[in-house]
Motif scaffolding. Structure first.
Motif, PDB file in Angstrom:
ATOM      1  N   ALA A 209       0.832  -1.211   0.000  1.00  0.00           N
ATOM      2  CA  ALA A 209       0.000   0.000   0.000  1.00  0.00           C
ATOM      3  C   ALA A 209       0.865   1.260   0.000  1.00  0.00           C
ATOM      4  N   SER A 210       0.322   2.321  -0.556  1.00  0.00           N
ATOM      5  CA  SER A 210       1.030   3.600  -0.618  1.00  0.00           C
ATOM      6  C   SER A 210       0.659   4.465   0.588  1.00  0.00           C
ATOM      7  N   ALA A 211       1.673   5.070   1.188  1.00  0.00           N
ATOM      8  CA  ALA A 211       1.443   5.913   2.359  1.00  0.00           C
ATOM      9  C   ALA A 211       1.205   7.356   1.948  1.00  0.00           C
ATOM     10  N   GLY A 212       0.545   8.106   2.826  1.00  0.00           N
ATOM     11  CA  GLY A 212       0.335   9.526   2.597  1.00  0.00           C
ATOM     12  C   GLY A 212       1.576  10.328   2.925  1.00  0.00           C
ATOM     13  N   GLU A 213       1.461  11.637   2.851  1.00  0.00           N
ATOM     14  CA  GLU A 213       2.583  12.519   3.138  1.00  0.00           C
ATOM     15  C   GLU A 213       2.911  12.495   4.631  1.00  0.00           C
ATOM     16  N   PRO A 214       4.194  12.507   4.980  1.00  0.00           N
ATOM     17  CA  PRO A 214       4.547  12.506   6.415  1.00  0.00           C
ATOM     18  C   PRO A 214       4.255  13.843   7.075  1.00  0.00           C
ATOM     19  N   HIS A 215       3.884  13.768   8.355  1.00  0.00           N
ATOM     20  CA  HIS A 215       3.721  14.957   9.193  1.00  0.00           C
ATOM     21  C   HIS A 215       4.937  15.028  10.102  1.00  0.00           C
ATOM     22  N   VAL A 216       5.678  16.125  10.052  1.00  0.00           N
ATOM     23  CA  VAL A 216       6.945  16.235  10.772  1.00  0.00           C
ATOM     24  C   VAL A 216       6.835  17.299  11.851  1.00  0.00           C
ATOM     25  N   ASP A 217       7.278  16.942  13.067  1.00  0.00           N
ATOM     26  CA  ASP A 217       7.372  17.882  14.185  1.00  0.00           C
ATOM     27  C   ASP A 217       8.801  17.845  14.710  1.00  0.00           C
ATOM     28  N   SER A 218       9.282  18.992  15.168  1.00  0.00           N
ATOM     29  CA  SER A 218      10.638  19.027  15.720  1.00  0.00           C
ATOM     30  C   SER A 218      10.664  19.941  16.940  1.00  0.00           C
ATOM     31  N   GLY A 219      11.632  19.683  17.790  1.00  0.00           N
ATOM     32  CA  GLY A 219      11.798  20.477  18.994  1.00  0.00           C
ATOM     33  C   GLY A 219      12.424  19.666  20.096  1.00  0.00           C
ATOM     34  N   HIS A 220      13.039  20.358  21.062  1.00  0.00           N
ATOM     35  CA  HIS A 220      13.672  19.703  22.210  1.00  0.00           C
ATOM     36  C   HIS A 220      14.707  18.667  21.768  1.00  0.00           C
ATOM     37  N   GLY A 221      15.411  18.948  20.665  1.00  0.00           N
ATOM     38  CA  GLY A 221      16.480  18.079  20.223  1.00  0.00           C
ATOM     39  C   GLY A 221      16.041  16.819  19.514  1.00  0.00           C
ATOM     40  N   GLU A 257      13.910  10.794  15.599  1.00  0.00           N
ATOM     41  CA  GLU A 257      15.346  10.965  15.445  1.00  0.00           C
ATOM     42  C   GLU A 257      15.871  11.838  16.572  1.00  0.00           C
ATOM     43  N   LEU A 258      16.788  11.285  17.342  1.00  0.00           N
ATOM     44  CA  LEU A 258      17.492  12.031  18.382  1.00  0.00           C
ATOM     45  C   LEU A 258      18.928  12.246  17.922  1.00  0.00           C
ATOM     46  N   ALA A 259      19.711  12.896  18.753  1.00  0.00           N
ATOM     47  CA  ALA A 259      21.074  13.226  18.342  1.00  0.00           C
ATOM     48  C   ALA A 259      21.885  11.985  18.004  1.00  0.00           C
ATOM     49  N   GLU A 260      21.679  10.894  18.769  1.00  0.00           N
ATOM     50  CA  GLU A 260      22.545   9.731  18.600  1.00  0.00           C
ATOM     51  C   GLU A 260      21.800   8.476  18.156  1.00  0.00           C
ATOM     52  N   GLN A 261      20.486   8.546  18.003  1.00  0.00           N
ATOM     53  CA  GLN A 261      19.769   7.348  17.596  1.00  0.00           C
ATOM     54  C   GLN A 261      18.470   7.704  16.895  1.00  0.00           C
ATOM     55  N   ALA A 262      17.954   6.720  16.153  1.00  0.00           N
ATOM     56  CA  ALA A 262      16.673   6.874  15.471  1.00  0.00           C
ATOM     57  C   ALA A 262      15.858   5.612  15.714  1.00  0.00           C
ATOM     58  N   THR A 263      14.578   5.768  15.934  1.00  0.00           N
ATOM     59  CA  THR A 263      13.688   4.632  16.151  1.00  0.00           C
ATOM     60  C   THR A 263      12.491   4.742  15.217  1.00  0.00           C
ATOM     61  N   GLU A 264      11.889   3.576  14.938  1.00  0.00           N
ATOM     62  CA  GLU A 264      10.705   3.535  14.084  1.00  0.00           C
ATOM     63  C   GLU A 264       9.755   2.466  14.613  1.00  0.00           C
ATOM     64  N   GLU A 265       8.470   2.771  14.626  1.00  0.00           N
ATOM     65  CA  GLU A 265       7.466   1.810  15.040  1.00  0.00           C
ATOM     66  C   GLU A 265       6.216   1.974  14.191  1.00  0.00           C
ATOM     67  N   THR A 266       5.461   0.902  14.079  1.00  0.00           N
ATOM     68  CA  THR A 266       4.221   0.949  13.318  1.00  0.00           C
ATOM     69  C   THR A 266       3.072   0.469  14.194  1.00  0.00           C
ATOM     70  N   ALA A 267       1.890   0.982  13.910  1.00  0.00           N
ATOM     71  CA  ALA A 267       0.669   0.562  14.594  1.00  0.00           C
ATOM     72  C   ALA A 267      -0.435   0.440  13.560  1.00  0.00           C
ATOM     73  N   ASP A 268      -1.168  -0.665  13.611  1.00  0.00           N
ATOM     74  CA  ASP A 268      -2.229  -0.927  12.651  1.00  0.00           C
ATOM     75  C   ASP A 268      -3.591  -0.755  13.311  1.00  0.00           C
ATOM     76  N   TYR A 269      -4.580  -0.319  12.527  1.00  0.00           N
ATOM     77  CA  TYR A 269      -5.886   0.058  13.063  1.00  0.00           C
ATOM     78  C   TYR A 269      -7.017  -0.500  12.211  1.00  0.00           C
ATOM     79  N   LEU A 270      -8.110  -0.834  12.888  1.00  0.00           N
ATOM     80  CA  LEU A 270      -9.376  -1.114  12.232  1.00  0.00           C
ATOM     81  C   LEU A 270     -10.216   0.149  12.281  1.00  0.00           C
ATOM     82  N   LEU A 271     -10.823   0.508  11.145  1.00  0.00           N
ATOM     83  CA  LEU A 271     -11.556   1.770  11.031  1.00  0.00           C
ATOM     84  C   LEU A 271     -12.971   1.507  10.535  1.00  0.00           C
TER      85      LEU A 271
END
Length: 363
Positions: A209-221, A257-271
């Motif tokens: 499946a194709s994903a939509g555009e990402p929503h990006v927030d930044s702050g506090h490093g 994304e933090l200064a020294e590491q990056a993490t990724e997680e997914t969550a699936d939903y029924l709608l």
């Protein structure tokens, strides 16, 4: 202000007929005390002594201010079901008019365990109106897994027409989905291993499946992004699983994304509604408001996790009193944090009076 002093007048008094202090006056003082920063029954008695002149503007107090033992005894023995019924009567007009996202989540009061009596800590499940930032109901359960039976009873108290109910994977249950859709509501339910076959099929669909555009927030490093995928062509999935009201499935991919590491997680939903990717991101963000605007405030501002009340019904009753105080403060329209509002109430009698009038309007 007569309506204020009578708000608790029809609650059954667990102390019988020999009590020196009126139950409604005790509860009224306790509510005012919590609005002003009180954390336990000793604080309530100290508040009453410090604010006796103010309280006598509304209360008769024929025997003066109750002691901390009196406050403690009342909350230990007060019927929590009857107290909750009063809470619901205060919030009924909001429950009937609730809109947007209604989030369901549980919270454990960590210091309420009693090792000597082999008593587990109290676990509460709450229903939270995300747009209004109000608690609409609470139910104590013996164990976290028992949330499954408590949530349908709590949702019966609300008008779900047009509302989107969000909950974690524990509540991804056919019966709950059926209840929500039959009452005219929608759901966005996380799906995990408790629905293993369904999750496998959802994950299979998401692979291409194709994903939509990402929503990006930044702050506090840190930099956080959320990207949503929604699939509405689910005929074969519905043929295999026959899930009540299912119209789409979605996925949120969160990257941090933090200064020294990056993490990724997914969550699936029924709608139960064919949301756009942007709408799914907004709905899931609103769900987490129950953590940020309720649980965090209860723990950090009101010190709920540090409260050691555990005898009788005290932990449950005091927890409900905190939520009532939080609602009263939220409904007061001035700007400011919960911490700031409680300090202002303690320092400024006129502001405390404004909060009390908010409470009177709930009746």
């Amino acid at each position: 202000m007569a309506s204020v002093t009578s708000c608790f007048s029809d609650l059954p008094d667990p102390r019988g007929t020999n009590a020196r202090h009126e139950l409604d006056e005790i509860l009224f003082i306790a509510l005012c005390a919590v609005l002003c920063g009180a954390e336990d029954c000793s604080d309530m008695a100290l508040f009453g002594q410090s604010k006796e002149a103010f309280l006598r503007r509304f209360l008769s107090l024929p025997h003066g201010i109750p002691s901390h033992d009196t406050f403690s005894r009342v909350f230990r023995h007060l019927d929590p079901a009857a107290f909750h019924d009063h809470f619901l009567s205060f919030m009924s007009r909001f429950a009937e008019q609730v809109e947007g996202v209604v989030a369901v989540d549980g919270k454990t009061l960590r210091r309420s365990y009693d090792r000597a009596a082999a008593k587990s800590p109290l676990h509460l499940v709450s229903v939270w109106a995300a747009d209004q930032r109000l608690v609409l109901g609470q139910r104590a359960v013996d164990e976290k897994s028992n949330e499954i039976t408590a949530v349908p009873e709590l949702l019966k108290l609300l008008s779900l027409s047009g509302v989107t109910v969000t909950a974690d994977a524990m509540h991804c249950q056919r019966a709950l989905s059926q209840q929500i859709t039959e009452e005219g509501g929608h759901y966005a339910l996380a799906v995990k291993d408790n629905q293993r076959a369904l999750l496998d099929d959802v994950q299979f669909m998401m692979e291409t499946a194709s994903a939509g555009e990402p929503h990006v927030d930044s702050g506090h490093g840190r930099v956080e992004s959320r990207q949503a995928t929604v699939i509405t062509d689910i005929d074969w999935l519905q043929s295999a699983h026959q899930w009540p009201g299912l119209k789409a499935v979605g996925r949120i991919t969160r990257r941090r994304e933090l200064a020294e590491q990056a993490t990724e997680e997914t969550a699936d939903y029924l709608l139960s509604d064919a949301l756009s990717p942007d709408q799914l991101i907004e709905v899931t963000r609103q769900h987490w408001g129950i953590e940020n605007h309720l649980h965090w405030v209860l723990d950090v501002t009101m010190q709920e996790d540090q409260n050691r009340s555990r005898r009788g019904h005290s932990a449950e009753n005091l927890a409900l009193l905190r939520r009532l105080a939080l609602n009263v403060a939220k409904l007061e329209p001035s700007k400011g944090s919960m911490k700031g509002k409680r300090k202002q109430a303690g320092w400024n009698d006129d502001y405390l009076l404004a909060l009390i009038r908010q409470f009177a309007q709930l009746r």
